[in-house]
Design a protein around this motif. Sequence first.
Motif, short mmCIF file in Angstrom:
data_model
loop_
_atom_site.label_atom_id
_atom_site.label_comp_id
_atom_site.label_asym_id
_atom_site.label_seq_id
_atom_site.Cartn_x
_atom_site.Cartn_y
_atom_site.Cartn_z
N MET A 70 0.72 -12.45 2.08
CA MET A 70 0.42 -13.52 3.03
C MET A 70 -0.54 -13.09 4.13
SD MET A 70 1.77 -16.26 1.94
CE MET A 70 1.73 -17.34 3.38
N GLN A 71 -0.74 -11.78 4.30
CA GLN A 71 -1.70 -11.31 5.30
C GLN A 71 -3.14 -11.53 4.85
OE1 GLN A 71 -0.76 -7.23 6.32
NE2 GLN A 71 1.37 -7.75 6.80
N GLY A 72 -3.33 -11.74 3.53
CA GLY A 72 -4.65 -12.06 3.02
C GLY A 72 -5.63 -10.90 2.99
N GLN A 73 -5.13 -9.68 2.99
CA GLN A 73 -5.98 -8.48 2.95
C GLN A 73 -5.69 -7.69 1.67
OE1 GLN A 73 -8.30 -7.92 5.29
NE2 GLN A 73 -7.64 -9.72 6.47
N ASN A 74 -6.76 -7.11 1.08
CA ASN A 74 -6.57 -6.27 -0.09
C ASN A 74 -5.66 -5.09 0.23
OD1 ASN A 74 -8.40 -7.95 -1.37
ND2 ASN A 74 -10.12 -6.56 -1.14
N PHE A 75 -4.86 -4.67 -0.75
CA PHE A 75 -3.94 -3.56 -0.48
C PHE A 75 -3.55 -2.86 -1.78
CE2 PHE A 75 -1.18 -7.23 -1.21
CZ PHE A 75 -0.22 -6.72 -2.08
N THR A 76 -3.09 -1.64 -1.61
CA THR A 76 -2.43 -0.89 -2.68
C THR A 76 -1.13 -0.37 -2.10
OG1 THR A 76 -4.51 -0.22 -3.72
CG2 THR A 76 -2.56 1.08 -4.25
N ARG A 77 -0.03 -0.66 -2.76
CA ARG A 77 1.25 -0.26 -2.24
C ARG A 77 2.11 0.32 -3.36
NH1 ARG A 77 4.28 -3.13 0.76
NH2 ARG A 77 6.31 -2.54 -0.13
N PHE B 138 -2.23 -0.37 -10.94
CA PHE B 138 -2.59 -1.61 -11.64
C PHE B 138 -2.61 -2.75 -10.63
CE2 PHE B 138 1.97 -1.02 -11.84
CZ PHE B 138 2.48 -2.24 -11.46
N GLN B 139 -3.33 -3.81 -11.00
CA GLN B 139 -3.50 -4.96 -10.11
C GLN B 139 -2.58 -6.10 -10.52
OE1 GLN B 139 -7.53 -6.41 -9.79
NE2 GLN B 139 -6.94 -8.26 -8.65
N ILE B 140 -2.01 -6.74 -9.53
CA ILE B 140 -1.24 -7.97 -9.78
C ILE B 140 -2.23 -9.06 -10.13
CG2 ILE B 140 0.39 -9.63 -8.84
CD1 ILE B 140 1.25 -7.51 -6.82
N PRO B 141 -2.11 -9.73 -11.27
CA PRO B 141 -3.07 -10.77 -11.65
C PRO B 141 -3.18 -11.86 -10.58
CG PRO B 141 -1.65 -10.22 -13.51
CD PRO B 141 -1.06 -9.54 -12.31
N ASN C 129 -7.34 -19.70 -0.47
CA ASN C 129 -7.99 -18.94 -1.54
C ASN C 129 -8.22 -17.49 -1.13
OD1 ASN C 129 -8.22 -20.68 -3.73
ND2 ASN C 129 -9.97 -21.73 -2.86
N LYS C 130 -8.31 -17.24 0.16
CA LYS C 130 -8.41 -15.86 0.61
C LYS C 130 -7.16 -15.08 0.22
CE LYS C 130 -9.12 -13.00 4.72
NZ LYS C 130 -9.28 -12.98 6.19
N ILE C 131 -6.02 -15.76 0.31
CA ILE C 131 -4.76 -15.13 -0.08
C ILE C 131 -4.66 -15.04 -1.60
CG2 ILE C 131 -2.25 -15.37 -0.03
CD1 ILE C 131 -2.54 -16.81 2.65
N ALA C 132 -5.00 -16.15 -2.28
CA ALA C 132 -4.85 -16.20 -3.74
C ALA C 132 -5.76 -15.21 -4.45
CB ALA C 132 -5.09 -17.61 -4.24
N GLN C 133 -6.88 -14.87 -3.84
CA GLN C 133 -7.88 -14.05 -4.52
C GLN C 133 -7.94 -12.62 -4.01
OE1 GLN C 133 -11.46 -16.38 -4.13
NE2 GLN C 133 -10.60 -18.12 -5.25
N ILE C 134 -6.91 -12.18 -3.29
CA ILE C 134 -6.92 -10.80 -2.82
C ILE C 134 -6.74 -9.84 -3.99
CG2 ILE C 134 -5.96 -11.40 -0.56
CD1 ILE C 134 -3.26 -10.33 -1.57
N THR C 135 -7.12 -8.60 -3.75
CA THR C 135 -6.87 -7.53 -4.73
C THR C 135 -5.58 -6.84 -4.30
OG1 THR C 135 -9.22 -7.23 -5.17
CG2 THR C 135 -7.75 -5.43 -5.78
N ALA C 136 -4.52 -7.10 -5.03
CA ALA C 136 -3.20 -6.55 -4.72
C ALA C 136 -2.83 -5.54 -5.80
CB ALA C 136 -2.16 -7.66 -4.63
N ASN C 137 -2.81 -4.27 -5.43
CA ASN C 137 -2.54 -3.21 -6.39
C ASN C 137 -1.18 -2.57 -6.17
OD1 ASN C 137 -5.07 -3.45 -7.64
ND2 ASN C 137 -6.02 -2.06 -6.17
N TYR C 138 -0.61 -2.10 -7.25
CA TYR C 138 0.60 -1.28 -7.20
C TYR C 138 0.26 0.12 -7.71
CZ TYR C 138 4.69 -4.05 -5.88
OH TYR C 138 5.65 -4.74 -5.18
#
Length: 471
Positions: A323-330, A245-248, A229-238
């Motif tokens: 898969m690193q499980g950390q929030n990111f913007t890329r 915007f965030q990947i849902p 869930n740490k991976i599934a619930q990360i904030t992944a932004n582009y």
Amino acid sequence: MSELSSRKNRHQKNPKTKWIISGIAAVGVIGLAGYALGSNFYSKHFLPNTQVEAVEISNMSLEQAKKTMADKNKSQTLQLLLDNQVVKEINKTDYGMQADFKDTLKNTLQKQNPWSWGTALFKDNQVKDSTVAYDDTVLNQKLAELKTELEQLNQGRTATQDAQITKDASGFIITNEVVGNTFSVDEALKAIKKDLMNGQTQINLNDYVHQPKVKANDSKLQEQLTALNKIAQITANYAINGTTFQIPNELIADWLTYENKQVTINQEKVQAYVQQLADQYNTSTNPTSFNSTRRGVVSVPAGTLSWSIQVADEAKELANQIMQGQNFTRSPITKGSAKASQPLVGNTYIEVDLTNQHMWYYKDGALVLETDVVTGKPTTPTPKGVDYVWKKERNATLKGTNDDGSKYESPVSYWMPIDWTGVGIHDSDWQPAYGGNLWQTRGSHGCVNTPPSVMAQLYAAVEVGTPVLIF
């Protein structure tokens, strides 16, 4: 007198004593004779409490024992129990059992001590026979048929399941274990074969019902759920072309799988998502919306200033970062003359309005200069697009072909090419005027003809890489 009388009395008692002694002797002789008769009987019969493979043959002759063993052999069965009920009775002969007890019976009778029949009354004599065997072909065929029957018995029963991590709309949860009542058919068949060989008479199929090995409160399972869930619930932004915007999260959860206690990501799904981004955002194929000076918001086709998402490479990197499980913007990996991490057109650009035959140069949002221009004639129109100044050159000679096929050479003082076909912005001292409809009669071969004095200022102010929007 008294002594004489005593002797007389003893003599009178002797006949009675003799009779007693004679009686005892007679009983002893009879007993020995009877035991001898018994021994003679057991020289041709099996001793009391004699069993061969759990079959009672006490006091039987050899022939009687042979018949008993043969009859018993034909009726030997192995009962299959399930839920305290006999669900099948296997006739061992039908399963290929082959037994010849003749030698065993003969050897047992020859080896027994017929004089020990008395003591045999008080102890068991269990004889094991190693001549029981099975025809492998028949046995394997019958076990294959039995497998189908056992599988049918399992139908409608509840399978045992370990507690496991499953996916729902919000992410991942632990689904409780299931205590079922299906039995392992393969394990049961293995045990049945073994029990047939060992002469057993019953086997309980419930012994092969498995219990859950992993329960919902298992600490390792809880740890794996937390990690998942740490991976599934990360904030992944582009960050693409000036938009973030965030990947849902439900999309990321859909990409993730949990199998064999391993968290993996579906690379195909990730790549399909990145392809959607490419289709939507690639400036190499999509027009750019631009707020023009005179005509408001216009759509400018793709030109030389553009980029394309490298879908396969970007999908791989996106999956790794998730898969690193950390929030990111890329920003995506791209190929082209611009970067996706910033707006394609910022506050510094050259604007060429073909309809109004006018050009503007803005730097950091402020107007530096503007001028009327003459663009390509109807047969060689100036291409529309989001281009950029990719070179600056003084005192260049522009060469090309006229509509009639003749060659031309036009020397210019200031030359700034903007696309890959030879179109650019330059001074044009041969033009008597600029703007209006002159492009229809005195238009260029596609370049943007600019008044010499203005071109000198523009050349001095503009840097290589400056966007040029033509529309």
